[in-house]
Design an enzyme around this catalytic site. Structure first.
Site, short mmCIF file in Angstrom:
data_model
loop_
_atom_site.label_atom_id
_atom_site.label_comp_id
_atom_site.label_asym_id
_atom_site.label_seq_id
_atom_site.Cartn_x
_atom_site.Cartn_y
_atom_site.Cartn_z
N GLY A 31 -2.50 3.03 5.64
CA GLY A 31 -1.25 3.39 6.31
C GLY A 31 -0.23 2.26 6.24
CG HIS A 37 0.76 2.35 0.34
ND1 HIS A 37 1.42 1.53 1.23
CD2 HIS A 37 -0.52 1.93 0.33
CE1 HIS A 37 0.58 0.66 1.73
NE2 HIS A 37 -0.60 0.86 1.20
CD GLN A 61 -10.59 -2.61 4.56
OE1 GLN A 61 -11.03 -1.48 4.35
NE2 GLN A 61 -9.62 -3.13 3.82
CB VAL A 176 5.17 -1.57 -6.40
CG1 VAL A 176 6.65 -1.28 -6.20
CG2 VAL A 176 4.51 -0.42 -7.15
CB SER A 186 0.91 -2.86 5.09
OG SER A 186 0.73 -1.74 4.25
NE ARG A 187 -3.29 -8.15 6.47
CZ ARG A 187 -4.32 -7.54 5.85
NH1 ARG A 187 -4.29 -7.34 4.56
NH2 ARG A 187 -5.37 -7.15 6.56
#
Ligand code: PAF
Length: 289
Positions: A31, A37, A61, A176, A186-187
């Site tokens: 997400g 993504h 994880q 990308v 995302s981080r």
């Protein structure tokens, strides 16, 4: 797009799509979706008539001192983005279903999971291999799409598919990047404006090694030193800047002369954010500065 929380309904929908003659593609994610993504989802769509995506922040994880609790979560926003690129089905399963009470099973991949991030995130790839195997079991025969930004993860997953004889084909998609070269992650949402600038040390390191490689440099130590310098300028918190075999992930000693493909992989912390990036020199094209 259908949004499901029920894993059996997801399994049935994937089987139904195959019965209707469609190829099924799977895009597993945690997400907090970004353009990287969505590129995976578009690639999946190019190869398959039925595209399923999963959003699951996988607790196994993350290490005890990592960012599981604060990992960004936005299922509604994610669903909107996935629908906009034509994904057919989204599964967001509850943690107690993916890890049922009393669960004891883990999937462990051997030496591919040991160097690089494996050395700094004990148990990380075991958690990834375990959840990905569960997602493959739910989806059934499919094409599964992953980004090359998580290059070691991609190699670990390719290996587990071969070793466990899973009916899954793996597609790796180029990283990308933002216009200035920062790999999408995302981080990146955690980065303060000054940290966002420091984070460019990683792509600068890759570019420096790539430039020497293109001029014919093959000494592992020289390529590594070139990649290290811009990262050191950006941050003192470096986990690794490594030059490795792109297939086995064995780290090349400095005195080795590398071949015509070589992995340069970097992990470093900027502020409280751990970032990774990599390039396979001789194979990947890095954007110009
Ligand atoms: O790359 C990720 O987002 C995750 O590691 C994955 C593959 C979805 C497993 O949780």
């Amino acid at each position: 797009m259908h949004v499901l929380h029920d894993v059996e309904a997801f399994r049935n929908a994937c089987s139904e799509a195959r019965r209707a003659g469609h190829r099924v593609a799977l895009v597993p994610t945690m997400g907090a979706l970004h353009e990287g993504h969505l590129t995976l989802a578009r690639e999946a769509r190019r190869h398959a008539a039925f595209v399923a995506c999963t959003v699951f922040v996988n607790p196994t994880q993350f290490g005890p001192n990592e960012d599981f609790a604060r990992y960004p979560r936005d299922l509604e926003g994610d669903a909107r983005k996935l629908a906009s690129v034509g994904v057919d089905l989204l599964l967001a399963p509850p943690v107690e279903v993916m890890y049922p009470s009393g669960e004891q099973t883990r999937v462990r991949v051997g030496s591919l999971a040991e160097p690089l991030c494996g050395a700094f995130r004990p148990g990380h790839f075991e958690g990834v291999a375990t959840i990905v195997t569960k997602l493959f079991a739910l989806t059934g025969p499919c094409l599964a799409v992953f980004g090359r930004k998580d290059y070691q993860q991609l190699q670990v997953i390719r290996r587990l598919v071969r070793d466990l004889l899973l009916p899954v084909e793996i597609l790796g998609v180029p990283t990308v990047r933002e216009p200035d070269g920062l790999a999408m992650s995302s981080r990146n949402l955690y980065l303060q404006p000054d940290e966002r600038q420091q984070a460019l040390g990683l792509i600068r390191g890759l570019r420096a090694a790539d430039s020497l490689f293109r001029q014919g440099e093959r000494r592992a130590g020289v390529l590594r030193a070139a990649a290290l310098a811009p990262v050191e300028e950006a941050t003192p918190w470096i986990d690794y800047v490594s030059v490795a075999d792109p297939d086995t992930l064995s780290i090349w000693a400095d005195e080795v002369s590398v071949g015509e493909r070589v992995l340069v992989a970097i992990a470093a912390r900027v502020g409280n954010t751990r970032l990774i990036d990599n390039a396979v020199l001789g194979e990947d094209t890095l954007p110009l500065p």
